[in-house]
Design a protein around this motif. Sequence first.
Motif, PDB file in Angstrom:
ATOM      1  N   UNK A  24      14.190  16.083   8.020  1.00  0.00           N
ATOM      2  CA  UNK A  24      14.113  15.054   6.976  1.00  0.00           C
ATOM      3  C   UNK A  24      15.127  15.341   5.868  1.00  0.00           C
ATOM      4  N   UNK A  25      15.281  16.623   5.504  1.00  0.00           N
ATOM      5  CA  UNK A  25      16.266  16.995   4.483  1.00  0.00           C
ATOM      6  C   UNK A  25      17.672  16.617   4.941  1.00  0.00           C
ATOM      7  N   UNK A  26      17.956  16.852   6.225  1.00  0.00           N
ATOM      8  CA  UNK A  26      19.285  16.551   6.759  1.00  0.00           C
ATOM      9  C   UNK A  26      19.518  15.047   6.844  1.00  0.00           C
ATOM     10  N   UNK A  27      18.473  14.302   7.200  1.00  0.00           N
ATOM     11  CA  UNK A  27      18.607  12.838   7.233  1.00  0.00           C
ATOM     12  C   UNK A  27      18.852  12.325   5.812  1.00  0.00           C
ATOM     13  N   UNK A  28      18.112  12.884   4.853  1.00  0.00           N
ATOM     14  CA  UNK A  28      18.283  12.450   3.462  1.00  0.00           C
ATOM     15  C   UNK A  28      19.728  12.656   3.015  1.00  0.00           C
ATOM     16  N   UNK A  29      20.316  13.830   3.362  1.00  0.00           N
ATOM     17  CA  UNK A  29      21.681  14.077   2.891  1.00  0.00           C
ATOM     18  C   UNK A  29      22.705  13.257   3.676  1.00  0.00           C
ATOM     19  N   UNK A  30      22.402  12.897   4.943  1.00  0.00           N
ATOM     20  CA  UNK A  30      23.366  12.127   5.741  1.00  0.00           C
ATOM     21  C   UNK A  30      23.282  10.638   5.442  1.00  0.00           C
TER      22      UNK A  30
END
Length: 368
Positions: free
Chosen positions: A205-211
Motif C-alpha cells: 500500500x505504501x508503494x502504491x501510494x508513492x507510485x
Amino acid sequence: MAPPELTWRPPQPSVVGKVSPSLLATWKTCRLRVGFQLDPAASGLKRRGLRAAVGIVAHAVLERQFSSQEEFAAAWAAESSRAYEELARDWAPATPPAAQNWPAWALTKHQVAQRVVRDGAVGATAASRSRGSASGRRKQRPVAEPTGRTPMLPWRERWLEDAVLGLKGRPDLVEREGGVLTVADFKTGQGDMTDDHRDQLLIYAALVRSSLGELPARAEIRRPDGSTQAFGVRNEDVDDVARRASSARVLLNDAAVGRRRLEAAPGPDSCPSCPFRVACRPFLQAYQPDWICGHVAAGRVVGTGLLGAQRYLDLDVVAPRWRPRQLRLVGLPQQTAAPGQLWAVSDFEGTSATGFARWNTLTWRWPQ
Ligand code: SF4
C-alpha cells in the motif's frame, strides 16, 4: 554450549538499499537469519522449497481464464514443469520429487480450477460469484489514472520500489473494484491472515501510494478456494510499517559495515524453517532433540566412500552433543568433503549412527 571445535563465522551481510516484505518478516523472526540471507557466501543455502513451487504454479494460472478443464490442465502441467525445472536447477545435482508429489499440489490444482475454469462443469465458487468472478476481474477494462502518465490499472505483479521510503515489492494485484482502490495478494495456504501478511500488504500500500499518489482503501488476501480476508488501509498503519522497515535497514547496514552484530533468536519456533541452521552456531548451541525440525549434525570428516552406487560420509560428531558420536550419512549426491575437514549437514533422515540424505539435504563446510 557448543563445542570449541566449531569456530564461528558470523554472517557478513552486504548493504541493503530497500526492504521487501519478506525481509521485514524474517527480520522480526531472527535478525541473524537476515544476515545469512544477505551474505553472498551463505545466501545459496536458501533455495526454493516444494510449497513455494506450488504457490508459483498457482500464481501463474490464477489470473487467467480457461474455457475447459483440458485447457486448464495443460496450462497447469506446463507451469508445474517450468517450476520443476527451476527447482532442479536450484538443487542440482540432487533430484527433487515430481510435481505430483509436492505437498498440496493436487488440492491447490483442484481449488484453482474451480475459480478459473468456466466450462459449466466447474463454475465459480459462491465467494468468487459474490465478489465478482476471477474471469470477471480479468475482463475488467484498464482504467486511465488521473495523472495521465501513471500506468493504467489493474496492475498485475507490477514491480514497485521507492528509494526514499527504502521499500520494494511486487503486489499480485492493484485494481479498482467497485470504485475502491484495492491491493491484493494471492495465498495458497489456508491459515488466517497473520501480522506478516498484514505488514506485506501495508508495504504494498505504501508503494502504491508513492507510485499512484493515492492510498489503497482496501487490502486483502485471496485464496485459491475463493475465500478472502481484507482490512481497511489507514495512513498511520502504512507509516508505521515504513518506519519499522527503515529501522531494520539502518541496523542491517550498521552490521554490514561492522558497526553492530546481528542478534540470533534461536528457538523451536524460529529455527525449524531456517535454511541456515547448518551454518549457525547459536542454533547448534540451543538445538534440543524435541525441536520439530530436520536433523542437523556437525562433525569432523573421518572418511568417505561408496556403498554400491551410494556415496557416504563418516563424521565424528561434535554438535549437537546429544547425538551419537558417530554418523554415517548415506546418499549424498555431491562429492565435496575430505577427511579432517569440519562439515555440517541438515535435513537428513535418522537419529541413530546412520542417516540417509534426502534430495534437499544441505551441507556446509565450517572454518577451522
Ligand atoms: S538457525 Fe535459528 S538462530 Fe540461526 S539464523 Fe536461523 S533462525 Fe536464526
